[in-house]
Design an enzyme around this catalytic site. Structure first.
Site, PDB file in Angstrom:
ATOM      1  N   CYS A 174       0.856  -1.191   0.000  1.00  0.00           N
ATOM      2  CA  CYS A 174       0.000   0.000   0.000  1.00  0.00           C
ATOM      3  C   CYS A 174       0.893   1.242   0.000  1.00  0.00           C
ATOM      4  O   CYS A 174       0.575   2.255  -0.612  1.00  0.00           O
ATOM      5  CB  CYS A 174      -0.891   0.035   1.233  1.00  0.00           C
ATOM      6  SG  CYS A 174      -2.061  -1.314   1.373  1.00  0.00           S
ATOM      7  N   CYS A 188      24.328   0.354   0.204  1.00  0.00           N
ATOM      8  CA  CYS A 188      25.291   0.989   1.116  1.00  0.00           C
ATOM      9  C   CYS A 188      26.714   0.923   0.585  1.00  0.00           C
ATOM     10  O   CYS A 188      27.517   1.827   0.804  1.00  0.00           O
ATOM     11  CB  CYS A 188      25.251   0.319   2.486  1.00  0.00           C
ATOM     12  SG  CYS A 188      23.796   0.737   3.439  1.00  0.00           S
ATOM     13  N   CYS A 245      -4.930  -2.837  -3.404  1.00  0.00           N
ATOM     14  CA  CYS A 245      -3.672  -3.524  -3.062  1.00  0.00           C
ATOM     15  C   CYS A 245      -3.818  -5.022  -3.335  1.00  0.00           C
ATOM     16  O   CYS A 245      -4.779  -5.647  -2.883  1.00  0.00           O
ATOM     17  CB  CYS A 245      -3.321  -3.293  -1.593  1.00  0.00           C
ATOM     18  SG  CYS A 245      -1.857  -4.219  -1.074  1.00  0.00           S
TER      19      CYS A 245
HETATM   20 ZN   LIG Z   1      -1.594  -3.517   1.022  1.00  0.00          ZN
END
Ligand SMILES: [Zn+2]
Length: 270
Positions: A174, A188, A245
């Site tokens: 989401c 990194c 979603c």
């Molecule tokens: Zn979600």
């Protein structure tokens, strides 16, 4: 739940036990708690350190790396004498020295779609201390399907982000519906990272994990906490559940078999 703390434990955890918000019941909950830490690097190191000190009874550690000298600027559970050892082994040694109450379960491997479910579903809380998008989506999806909360953290140079993903709140997809294209987000090793930065972010993830086990306090649900070490500022950015979603929306998947976790980490349409 058994409250049979022995005399040594009453002493070791006395600063927890003396507080009404934790007490012997809370300490017993920590001792019977099972937390899985994905990654024993910059973020995982302080997470493992503080969870072990707090007396979280079982700490799982997933990591496929070995300790390198360039890790030691920030990965504080690994020492110079651990160079060349698998990080999971070095983590286990560190915890053994710190707290004999804690059992470390080591997984010297990468988390993959094939092993993720069998590893993750054994735990009460997952701390995502990984450093890449495919793993974050995989952890999100498996935890969502299994109803396991995640304390998520990520770092970049001087900046950190954290949020807590619980079964009835918005999920990582989401927040970030699409992963950046592979190769567009440097790691990194190529960009560098302030050594103390993962300490700050990892300690906050450990805080969320402990509160989840204690079932106390407010969690960072639907909120991304953004930390900037340069000006030492914290900003809370709210986000919402996305009804579309693919993992927690109205038409959510019921398994990860059809999900692609390399590259863009897409949930395929069929
Ligand atoms: Zn979600």
């Amino acid at each position: 739940m058994s409250l049979s703390l022995d005399a040594t434990q009453l002493d070791r955890y006395s600063r927890h036990i003396i507080m009404d918000e934790i007490g012997p019941e809370g300490q017993a909950a920590l001792l019977s708690g099972r937390v899985l830490v994905i990654g024993a690097g910059g973020l995982g190191a302080p997470v493992i350190q503080y969870l072990a000190a707090a007396g979280v009874g079982t700490i799982g550690v997933v990591d496929d790396d070995v300790v390198e000298r360039s890790n030691l600027q920030r990965q504080v559970i690994h020492a110079d004498s651990d160079i060349g050892l698998p990080k999971v082994e070095s983590a286990e040694r560190f915890v053994e020295r710190l707290n004999p109450d804690v059992t470390v379960e080591t997984y010297h491997c990468r988390l993959t779609p094939d092993n993720a479910e069998s590893i993750i579903t054994d735990y009460d809380v997952v701390v995502d201390a990984s450093d890449n998008f495919p793993t974050r989506y995989l952890v999100n999806d498996v935890c969502r399907l299994a109803g396991i909360p995640i304390a998520h953290g990520a770092i970049y140079k001087f900046e950190g982000q954290l949020t807590t993903l619980v079964p009835d709140g918005p999920c990582y997809r989401c927040l970030f519906p699409e992963a950046p294209e592979p190769g567009t987000v440097p790691d990194c090793a190529t960009t560098g990272v302030l050594g103390v930065l993962p300490g700050t972010v990892g300690c906050l993830q450990a805080t969320e994990a402990v509160k989840l086990l204690l079932d106390t306090g407010e969690r960072l649900i639907g909120t991304m906490l953004c930390y900037d070490a340069m000006d030492l500022s914290f900003e809370r950015v709210p986000y919402r559940q996305n009804p579309a979603c693919p993992v927690c929306g109205d038409d959510a998947i019921d398994g990860i078999e059809a999900v692609e976790y390399t590259g863009g980490c897409q949930v395929s349409g069929d």
